[in-house]
Write a protein that holds these residues in place. Sequence first.
Motif, mmCIF file in Angstrom:
data_model
loop_
_atom_site.group_PDB
_atom_site.id
_atom_site.type_symbol
_atom_site.label_atom_id
_atom_site.label_comp_id
_atom_site.label_asym_id
_atom_site.label_seq_id
_atom_site.Cartn_x
_atom_site.Cartn_y
_atom_site.Cartn_z
ATOM 1 N N PRO A 1 6.371 4.893 20.109
ATOM 2 C CA PRO A 1 5.970 5.972 19.497
ATOM 3 C C PRO A 1 7.645 6.960 19.276
ATOM 4 N N PHE A 2 7.475 8.249 18.098
ATOM 5 C CA PHE A 2 8.328 8.799 18.352
ATOM 6 C C PHE A 2 9.765 8.101 17.844
ATOM 7 N N THR A 3 9.781 7.114 17.513
ATOM 8 C CA THR A 3 11.495 6.136 17.191
ATOM 9 C C THR A 3 10.917 5.933 15.173
ATOM 10 N N THR A 4 12.212 6.112 14.820
ATOM 11 C CA THR A 4 12.023 5.144 13.433
ATOM 12 C C THR A 4 11.218 4.661 12.938
ATOM 13 N N THR A 5 11.198 3.284 13.853
ATOM 14 C CA THR A 5 10.084 2.046 14.061
ATOM 15 C C THR A 5 8.917 2.471 13.605
ATOM 16 N N ALA A 6 8.416 3.523 14.553
ATOM 17 C CA ALA A 6 7.185 3.848 13.861
ATOM 18 C C ALA A 6 6.163 4.289 12.892
ATOM 19 N N VAL A 7 7.948 4.965 12.521
ATOM 20 C CA VAL A 7 7.385 5.842 10.873
ATOM 21 C C VAL A 7 6.585 4.258 10.022
ATOM 22 N N VAL A 8 7.790 3.698 10.021
ATOM 23 C CA VAL A 8 7.354 2.278 9.082
ATOM 24 C C VAL A 8 6.282 1.444 9.286
ATOM 25 N N ILE A 9 6.097 1.312 10.695
ATOM 26 C CA ILE A 9 5.359 1.024 11.228
ATOM 27 C C ILE A 9 3.141 1.904 10.576
ATOM 28 N N ALA A 10 3.495 3.130 10.921
ATOM 29 C CA ALA A 10 2.413 4.142 10.426
ATOM 30 C C ALA A 10 2.400 3.487 9.087
ATOM 31 N N GLU A 11 3.544 3.610 8.033
ATOM 32 C CA GLU A 11 3.719 4.085 6.828
ATOM 33 C C GLU A 11 3.169 2.407 6.475
ATOM 34 N N THR A 12 3.261 1.457 7.187
ATOM 35 C CA THR A 12 2.961 -0.148 6.751
ATOM 36 C C THR A 12 1.167 0.512 6.929
ATOM 37 N N PHE A 13 0.987 0.407 7.772
ATOM 38 C CA PHE A 13 -0.862 0.390 8.697
ATOM 39 C C PHE A 13 -1.109 0.756 7.484
ATOM 40 N N VAL A 14 -0.672 2.126 6.297
ATOM 41 C CA VAL A 14 -1.489 3.006 5.558
ATOM 42 C C VAL A 14 -1.545 1.841 4.206
ATOM 43 N N ALA A 15 -0.072 1.686 4.176
ATOM 44 C CA ALA A 15 -0.512 1.865 2.576
ATOM 45 C C ALA A 15 -0.143 -0.540 1.844
ATOM 46 N N MET A 16 0.185 -0.638 3.179
ATOM 47 C CA MET A 16 -0.189 -2.608 2.711
ATOM 48 C C MET A 16 -1.498 -3.070 2.065
ATOM 49 N N PRO A 17 -3.193 -2.202 2.126
ATOM 50 C CA PRO A 17 -3.772 -2.957 2.063
ATOM 51 C C PRO A 17 -3.680 -2.819 0.066
ATOM 52 N N PHE A 18 -2.798 -1.172 -0.260
ATOM 53 C CA PHE A 18 -2.943 -2.141 -1.505
ATOM 54 C C PHE A 18 -2.405 -2.365 -2.296
ATOM 55 N N LEU A 19 -1.361 -2.338 -1.549
ATOM 56 C CA LEU A 19 0.101 -4.028 -2.107
ATOM 57 C C LEU A 19 -1.555 -5.347 -1.914
ATOM 58 N N VAL A 20 -2.135 -5.546 -0.895
ATOM 59 C CA VAL A 20 -3.384 -6.961 -1.119
ATOM 60 C C VAL A 20 -3.561 -6.805 -1.832
ATOM 61 N N ILE A 21 -4.850 -5.535 -2.494
ATOM 62 C CA ILE A 21 -5.889 -5.362 -3.218
ATOM 63 C C ILE A 21 -5.486 -5.756 -4.443
ATOM 64 N N SER A 22 -4.232 -5.098 -5.243
ATOM 65 C CA SER A 22 -3.638 -5.873 -6.167
ATOM 66 C C SER A 22 -3.164 -7.043 -6.317
ATOM 67 N N VAL A 23 -2.450 -7.586 -4.977
ATOM 68 C CA VAL A 23 -1.735 -8.705 -5.438
ATOM 69 C C VAL A 23 -3.183 -9.733 -5.979
ATOM 70 N N GLU A 24 -4.251 -9.370 -4.723
ATOM 71 C CA GLU A 24 -5.758 -10.305 -4.875
ATOM 72 C C GLU A 24 -5.856 -10.255 -6.544
ATOM 73 N N GLY A 25 -6.087 -9.194 -6.836
ATOM 74 C CA GLY A 25 -6.534 -9.042 -7.915
ATOM 75 C C GLY A 25 -6.477 -10.212 -8.976
ATOM 76 N N ALA A 26 -4.659 -9.721 -9.120
ATOM 77 C CA ALA A 26 -3.447 -10.350 -9.687
ATOM 78 C C ALA A 26 -4.052 -12.274 -9.610
ATOM 79 N N LEU A 27 -4.365 -12.437 -8.531
ATOM 80 C CA LEU A 27 -4.121 -13.641 -8.118
ATOM 81 C C LEU A 27 -5.595 -14.101 -8.748
ATOM 82 N N ARG A 28 -6.616 -13.239 -8.694
ATOM 83 C CA ARG A 28 -8.214 -13.493 -9.332
ATOM 84 C C ARG A 28 -7.875 -13.827 -10.741
ATOM 85 N N ALA A 29 -7.166 -12.466 -11.473
ATOM 86 C CA ALA A 29 -7.086 -12.934 -12.581
ATOM 87 C C ALA A 29 -5.492 -14.389 -13.810
ATOM 88 N N ALA A 30 -5.060 -15.049 -12.413
ATOM 89 C CA ALA A 30 -4.412 -15.934 -13.153
ATOM 90 C C ALA A 30 -5.027 -17.204 -13.079
#
Lengths: 261, 272
Positions: A123-152
């Motif tokens: 906590p209180f480091t730039t690493t923590a910023v990246v971890i927090a952002e990854t935690f919140v943002a990664m699901p958007f990527l997963v859902i997009s890519v899964e949709g693309a894979l299903r459509a392929a």
Amino acid sequence: MPAPLLVPALVGVAFLVLPLLGLLIRAPWSDLWPQLTQPQVGQALRLSLVSATLATLVSLVLGVPIAWVLARSTLPGRSVLRALVTVPLVLPPVVGGVALFLVLGRQGILGRYLYEEFDYTIPFTTTAVVIAETFVAMPFLVISVEGALRAADARFEDAAATLGANRWTTFRRVTLPLVAPGVAAGAVLCWARALGEFGATITFAGNFPGTTQTMPLAVYLALQSNPEGAIVLSLVLLFVSLATLLLLRDRWLGRSGAPLA
Amino acid sequence: MRLRALPVLAVAGLLTLTACGGSSSSSDAASSTSAAASSSAGGGDLTGTLTVFAAASLTDVFTDLGDQLMADNPELTITFNFAGSSALATQITQGAPADVFASANQKQMTVVTDAGLDADDPTVFTENVLEIAVPPGNPGGITGLADFGDADKTLAICAPDVPCGAAAETVFAAAGITAQPDTLEEDVRAALTKVELGEVDAALVYASDVQAAGDGVEGIEFPEAEDAVNEYPICTLTGASNPEAAQAFLDLVESDEGQQALTDAGFRSPSN
């Protein structure tokens, strides 16, 4: 163009764009420059861009394989897995920040060992910023890519397999190029979400200029004491993200009319 | 004129307050009702709806006092809007319907009085001072304000943009300490949460916050806190739809009973 589509589309665009116009109209243009040249602004902007980009890279490395597992594998309990992976989408980000503390904080389930064995705290480091952002943002990527894979078209993968390619080679040489636009779109969405992330970051990473104060945090704090300054900061974030998205669209997604961004 | 624990002064204070208010035509009824309310005699005759805008730190105390006033006046309904004082002041100047405004600082009360929306001159009804909050057992071995200059400790203070951060800057300046915080929190609650989770060795918060956190944190008082005493003003508003009830609530807050409730919550009575 049919009116049943055109009219709601226009209303929708107005709904999305008017608040931005509000920011532009109310912006204190006369003292824009002094506000922009404060050292904290450049610092926060740089930190935002770096941490959002790192979060997107981490999300690509971890998220694309998750999407593949969800779309292609025959693992039992995949629907449960999908629900779990998308939990950060519905979780209020501040709660996500507290949850990260409980695992990675210096009293956390895992973070405690880091602290006791290596005297290292996240906590209180730039690493923590990246971890927090990854935690919140990664699901958007997963859902997009899964949709693309299903459509392929999976027959290309089958064909590759009949020609002797193993699954890893098939993934690298056939599947990934096939869904590249979907991956790019997911990465852009993920980056944009990471760039705007506020709640999990300020909770888990705290707020300190230069190490953890990203633009959204700077905007929020400016709002407490200097609303006009907050508008200027919002505009900076807005323009930088719009410019990046437009540039990337031309470069990555080409003119083929690929989805998103 | 401010209230002390002495009943005689309290009565005098009530008269002074009601006399300077815009609701003076109903002041007699209001004072007598509040007298009944504060002695818990019951059977009050206040009716209608009372809307109180109050600083978030007053949530627990004011909710209890409101319940009491409603119990004494069965026909009365009190609704509270608890939020940051600056948000409340903005809402009031933008025309939000409120009968009473209790601010956590003079600055935001000034926003309301500058707009001419105060029905009576605001009076300071309570004070809050900074206190050091540490996790139970004080793992960081914090002893006083000087520890905030130690870069090896993990420390949280409020951002200078918010009131608790401004107060922190004042005490550090007065004590000649260069603070070495690891995070500048967006509000006092966020700072306290990090203490409760054990993620920081200490945070600078208000005494009332330490009290509200119960066993989750320990408080350490420090003498330099006297350099940044936060005064809470309260007044009734010109837009009040229920001036009698507004005055009764204000009187209850300033009564011995109200002051005791505030003291129990970690606030302290005005010092002068």
